[in-house]
Structures are given as C-alpha cells and as structure tokens.
Design a protein around this motif. Structure first.
Motif, mmCIF file in Angstrom:
data_model
loop_
_atom_site.group_PDB
_atom_site.id
_atom_site.type_symbol
_atom_site.label_atom_id
_atom_site.label_comp_id
_atom_site.label_asym_id
_atom_site.label_seq_id
_atom_site.Cartn_x
_atom_site.Cartn_y
_atom_site.Cartn_z
ATOM 1 N N SER A 156 30.838 49.530 29.781
ATOM 2 C CA SER A 156 31.735 49.573 30.893
ATOM 3 C C SER A 156 31.027 49.104 32.122
ATOM 4 N N ASP A 159 30.785 45.284 31.782
ATOM 5 C CA ASP A 159 32.009 44.649 32.257
ATOM 6 C C ASP A 159 32.346 44.507 33.961
ATOM 7 N N ARG A 160 31.799 45.672 34.506
ATOM 8 C CA ARG A 160 31.678 45.731 35.866
ATOM 9 C C ARG A 160 30.745 44.533 36.636
ATOM 10 N N ASP A 163 31.945 41.205 36.047
ATOM 11 C CA ASP A 163 33.168 40.714 36.973
ATOM 12 C C ASP A 163 32.743 40.309 38.369
ATOM 13 N N TYR A 251 35.776 49.770 40.974
ATOM 14 C CA TYR A 251 36.579 49.708 39.895
ATOM 15 C C TYR A 251 37.462 50.772 39.450
ATOM 16 N N SER A 253 41.008 52.039 36.962
ATOM 17 C CA SER A 253 41.698 51.731 35.487
ATOM 18 C C SER A 253 43.339 51.344 36.000
ATOM 19 N N THR A 256 46.325 47.568 31.785
ATOM 20 C CA THR A 256 45.913 46.837 31.018
ATOM 21 C C THR A 256 44.515 47.262 30.740
ATOM 22 N N LYS A 258 41.479 46.033 30.817
ATOM 23 C CA LYS A 258 40.166 45.609 31.982
ATOM 24 C C LYS A 258 40.278 46.118 33.240
ATOM 25 N N LYS A 260 40.178 46.892 36.904
ATOM 26 C CA LYS A 260 40.219 45.964 38.085
ATOM 27 C C LYS A 260 39.460 46.317 39.401
ATOM 28 N N GLU A 520 43.318 50.657 27.941
ATOM 29 C CA GLU A 520 41.593 50.940 27.787
ATOM 30 C C GLU A 520 41.365 51.685 26.840
ATOM 31 N N ASN A 523 42.356 50.153 23.311
ATOM 32 C CA ASN A 523 41.222 49.088 22.969
ATOM 33 C C ASN A 523 40.162 49.600 22.441
#
Length: 641
Positions: A156, A159-160, A163, A251, A253, A256, A258, A260, A520, A523
């Motif tokens: 997690s 990912d952040r 991004d 960020y 949830s 989707t 991913k 944001k 999330e 996934n």
C-alpha cells in the motif's frame, strides 16, 4: 480568531448571507489570516472540468498562520500536548514558541537532505509529536506532504509513493499501539524495493527496534537535528506559496482498487479548516481540544494539526488506543489534561460502551464542555450513552459529517447553538449548500425526503484534483450529476430540514470510520493463490459500524477451510493492511451474476445482513440456484477472528 456564532438566530442569518453572497462571506473569513499578498479574485469555478480556484493570486505560507503569528501574544501558551501509548512514559508539551523552533529546525533538516518546494514527501510515522512537526516542516518549505497511516502494508505504501513520485520518506524505527509494537522502518524497507524515486529516508528513534540503515539513503532524525544545531540553523524562512499551490496529498479508497490521491491547496484549506474548527466546536482561547484520530487520516490533518494551530488552540494528540492498558484510558487522559473538547469516533464510543460504566467510575470528566463524533453517523444508542455518561447531559454533541475530499466539516450541529437530534448531522455549516437528488440528478425539494447527497456550490476546503489523474477526479465526483459535487452518500432530510446520512451508495465500506473500497479488498483476496473469484460487501457490525463480509470461490482441491481463511486474512494484511481484513469469509461455489456477468451485490448484501426473506427477483440471474446455496452457507458461522 473568527468570531463564533452565539445563537441559532445568528446561525440562520450567517447561513442566509453565505448563500446569497458566498464570495463576500468567505472573503471576510479569509481576512482573519496573514497573507503576504492579498488575492486578486476570490473565486473562479466550474464543476464540469472541474476547475476550482479560491483566493487566486493570494500569497501566504500556512505555517506562518499556524505558528509565527501567534508568537507575540501566545508564544508561551501550550500548542501541543502529547500523551504516549504507555501511561508510565512521560508526556510532552510544546509551547507555540517551542513548536515553532522545532518546525524550523526540521525544515532545515529537510532542505539539507535535498528537499525543496514542490517535492512530494511521504510520512509514515507513529502518533508522536515529530509527526506533526514533520507535516508542518514540509509545509514551511513548500514541499507537499503525503501522510500514510501507520497500519498500511508495504505494498500500500509503495503504491502511494510511486503514484506521487515521492523523493523522500520520513519514518521511525517502530511505534507502539496498545500492547503491539509496529515495525515501521522494516515495512518502509520492503516498500522501497519498488520505489526508485526515493533518494533519502529520515528515521526517528522511537521503539529502539533493531533496523537496517542503508548507507547513503537512510539517516537518523536525531543526527540530522544535531547537524542543524551545530550550524546554528534554527530559523527557517517560510516559503512563499500561492493560494492554489498544493499543500498535501491524502490517499483515500474509491470504488476501484487503486487508491486516489486527494489534493488540497494552501489558501482554501487554511481558511476552511480553521473556520470549521472554530465554528463547529465554538472554540474559546485556552480550551484543550482532544481529537482521538490518527494524523494519517484527514481528521488528524484538519483537527489535530492545522485547524487547532491556525486558531491558536491547545491540541492534544495520543499515541495509543482508548482501551489500553485498560478500558478507562480515555477518561484518564480527559481527567489528566482537563480536556474541554473531546472529538472521537462512534467505533471508539461503542467499544468503550461494551465495558459498561465501571471504567468511568471515579473519573473526573467535569472539564468537558463539548463532545464531537466523526467518521460515520453515530447510532442513537451510542449517542445517548455518550450524552448520559461522558457529557453528563451538559455537553452538546456535534455529530459531524464530512470527507477526505471536503477538507473539513460540512454538515454538523454548532456546539451549543444548533438543537441536536440523535443520529442526525443536523444542518449545513454557513457556506455549504447541500442538495438531494434522485437517480436521474433531479433535485428533490422540500422536507421529509431522501436521495443522493450532492453539494451545488464550491467551498474553500474542497479537493482540487486527484494527483496525476484529473479525469478520475471528474468522473468520481462531478460526472454522475452534472453541475454538482456528488458525495457518494445517501441522505434523508426530515420534516425539520435536518440531514441524516444513510451510508454510501457506491461500493465503498465505512469500517471503524476508515473508508475501504470493496474492489480494493477483492483485489487483495484474489491475489491468494487458491482464490478463483471473490465479492465483498458490508454488513452491520456492533462495534465497527460496518463489517467486511467476503464471499469467496476457491479451487476445488482445498480441504482445510479454517487454514485457508487464515491464509486469506494474512494475504489481505500484507497487501492492504490489517484494517481491511474481512470479519467473515464464506466459501461459495458460485456468485449471483446477471447474464452479462455483473455480480448482484444487492443480493449478497441482503444475505450478509441476514435479511434473506427480501432478496427480490432472482429470476434474471444466470444461475438462480446459486443464491439458495449461498443462503444455506450463510446460516453457518463464518467469523474469521
């Protein structure tokens, strides 16, 4: 300080003015702050692109408003109190002058380590004062902070960081939460394997856990502070920022998988977080404000750090959990620091309720004057328990509705001014224009109605974009109902015009006040080697508000359901973090799908809620027999922990 609202009549007048002339209303609020250059235009906006600009051309630095401007009059007053996880450890207090000095010092540390205006900096720390100092130091040099909650997994965080393309990470060797020690630096090390953009990691000593320190990349916070002290770099001039420059990314949830990155900007967020803090809680100078949130969430940003410090308030931050080392801990803290305002989550209240009244006996809660609730609508039973036993029927409860995207409180009773109603967020704050719409976007007028909650006019604290993906911002918030900001929440407006939030209308769960996307979690479950497919829904949970119920199809050869459940939980923990672990996992042979392949979550939600008599028409499903099998399986206990 922005003048507080004293009576309900005054609220009505202010509200009316704010709707008739919003720009004049917010200009007046903005005038209470220190601007290096006044703005040229108060507001420019359209909700189509969307494009929102507040106080265009205005120049400022938010930390000058949080710290510098208070030094002359309240430099020796307490800005921040820190209560450690372990009650045996000594607490820490910082005056405004001490906090100013610490922020300047650490801002120089950041500069020494190559940080500059516009850089993104990831902060992954325990709830210690240095977390607040790091946030303010970033803002001081014009770097954009992205705080990640200390419970997230390496994946997690990676990912952040990827991004936002962060160049620097601020972390700690470890942290404490209740009886657990959290390995923060180790998690960062695992995350950074995937993050070539990160050049430096600054590590605070907290838990004294043995950790790896990579030469050339990792440096100790304490060593870097000593360097700054040796060089005599104790002042740090605040970087001049434009009102619309980015202040932070947070960020959240979505529906989707991913997460944001919600973007907030310097000028509008400053005005809004301070205004909502002072107005909602009717803050009086000298009061001690205790917000129990984590700074990793928006509540901590707005009501532990920015809102209170912009207001010259005393803000209390707590490292631990309300039930450790015993269930009276929260009340010990209220008594110890003579807390006046307590702002906490319904989850915490329900958890403390479960211990009965014994933990409250003998605790002096007389300092309390105002109570707040945040994160999800508070149920009536918890509201009354809070009112009777904590507020002793003399403290107004402000049940606040707002979101990461709104930057601050939107609909809430003004403490002691708005007549309250258990379970209702009551009325919008001045400057906020909510509307209810039906599925087609047609406005539903009048009272005694329900619909989807939208906002029809901008406010200064609203998000400007989602980082690096403006189209996602448009689609998520502005495309569903053209010309409106769509909150994603359903809402009831009763006969008195009071608003009651009825929950998400999209695939987002609200678990203990944390927003978690069903996609999330799905996934993460689907990453487990033996899972074929999964569907996740929310169901009512006595403590968390919403629990996570997972329907999972596995490969046929599995024979130990219990072990598989544990493996799936471990997989979710590794990919997202422990907060996203399902409370129930039911193994199924198939999922209810339409002929086009869409999973009918409405049916799964009813089954998870135990409402199997009202499943509606299932004849349109590809295989209606699947539903009977799932119903039968749901009657068997499927709790995971």
């Amino acid at each position: 300080m922005i003048p507080t609202i004293k009576t309900f009549e005054e609220y009505q007048q202010q509200y009316s003015l704010s709707v008739q002339n919003p720009e004049a209303f917010w200009e007046e609020k903005a005038s209470y702050f220190q601007w290096r250059k006044k703005w040229d235009k108060t507001l420019e906006w359209n909700f189509q692109e969307p494009n929102i600009k507040w106080f265009r051309g205005g120049k400022l630095n938010i930390t000058e408003n949080c710290l510098d401007r208070h030094l002359a009059e309240r430099g020796d007053e307490t800005a921040l109190i820190w209560e450690p996880n372990d009650p045996e450890e000594h607490f820490r207090k910082f005056t405004y002058r001490e906090l100013y000095n610490k922020v300047c010092q650490f801002a120089n540390v950041l500069k020494n380590n190559g940080a500059k205006k516009g850089d993104r900096i990831c902060i992954y720390m325990p709830m210690v004062p240095e977390l607040a100092i790091a946030v303010l130091a970033c803002a001081r040099i014009g770097a954009i902070h992205s705080v990640v909650f200390g419970g997230f997994s390496a994946q997690s965080i990676a990912d952040r960081i990827q991004d936002a393309q962060c160049s620097l990470v601020i972390t700690s060797d470890g942290g404490f939460r209740g009886n657990k020690e959290v390995q923060l630096k180790t998690v960062i090390d695992d995350a950074l394997v995937q993050c070539p953009s990160v050049k430096k990691v600054i590590v605070l000593t907290r838990s004294r856990t043995p950790i790896a320190m990579i030469k050339g990349r990792d440096v100790w916070w304490e060593d870097e502070i000593k360097k700054v002290e040796t060089l005599g770099l104790n002042e740090c001039k605040a970087e001049e920022m434009d009102a619309e420059d980015m202040l932070f990314i947070l960020y959240t949830s979505g529906s989707t998988g991913k997460p944001k990155g919600v973007v907030h900007t310097c000028g509008g967020y400053m005005v809004y977080s301070a205004y909502t803090f002072q107005t909602t809680f009717q803050y009086n100078p000298g009061e001690v404000h205790f917000c129990t949130a984590d700074i990793g969430w928006i509540t901590g940003h707005s009501y532990i750090v920015y809102g209170p410090l912009l207001s010259g308030a005393t803000s209390l931050m707590f490292e631990g959990v309300p039930t450790w080392p015993n269930s009276g801990r929260m009340w010990d803290i209220v008594q110890k620091y003579k807390v006046n305002i307590l702002y906490t989550a319904p989850t915490a209240i329900r958890s403390l309720m479960s211990f009965g009244l014994e933990p409250i006996k003998g605790k002096d809660l007389n300092s309390l004057t105002k109570l707040g609730s945040v994160g999800e609508p508070i149920n009536e039973e918890a509201w009354h328990w809070y009112d009777d036993n904590i507020g002793q029927k003399r403290c107004p409860i402000t049940d606040t509705w707002w979101q990461t995207e709104t930057g601050g409180i939107m609909i809430a009773p003004i403490a002691g001014v708005t007549p309250t109603k258990p379970g209702y967020a009551t009325l919008p704050l001045p400057g906020i224009q909510p509307v209810l719409v039906d599925e087609n976007g047609k406005e539903i007028v009048g009272n005694g109605v329900s619909g989807n909650l939208c906002i029809k006019f901008p406010w200064p604290g609203m998000l400007r974009t989602t980082y690096g993906d403006h189209e996602r911002c448009r689609v998520n918030y502005f495309a569903t109902y053209p010309g409106l900001y769509f909150t994603g929440d359903g809402c009831l407006r009763d006969q008195d015009g009071y608003y009651r939030i009825t929950g998400r209308v999209d695939d987002v769960l609200n678990v203990s006040g944390h927003r978690i996307g069903t996609a999330e979690v799905e996934n993460a479950i689907n990453m487990y080697s033996d899972v074929v497919e999964s569907a996740v829904v929310g169901y009512p949970h006595d403590v968390k508000g919403q629990g996570i119920y997972a329907f999972v199809i596995c490969t046929p050869h599995l024979n130990d359901d219990e072990l598989t459940r544990k493996d799936i939980l471990m997989t979710v923990s590794r990919i997202i973090g422990p907060i996203a672990k399902p409370d129930k996992i039911q193994f199924v042979k198939g999922l209810p799908k339409t002929r086009s392949g869409k999973i009918m979550r409405r049916i799964l939600r009813k089954i998870a809620e135990g409402d199997i008599a009202n499943l509606g028409d299932t004849s349109t499903l590809l295989d209606p027999a699947v539903v009977d099998e799932i119903k039968a399986g749901a009657l068997i206990s499927v709790k995971t922990h």
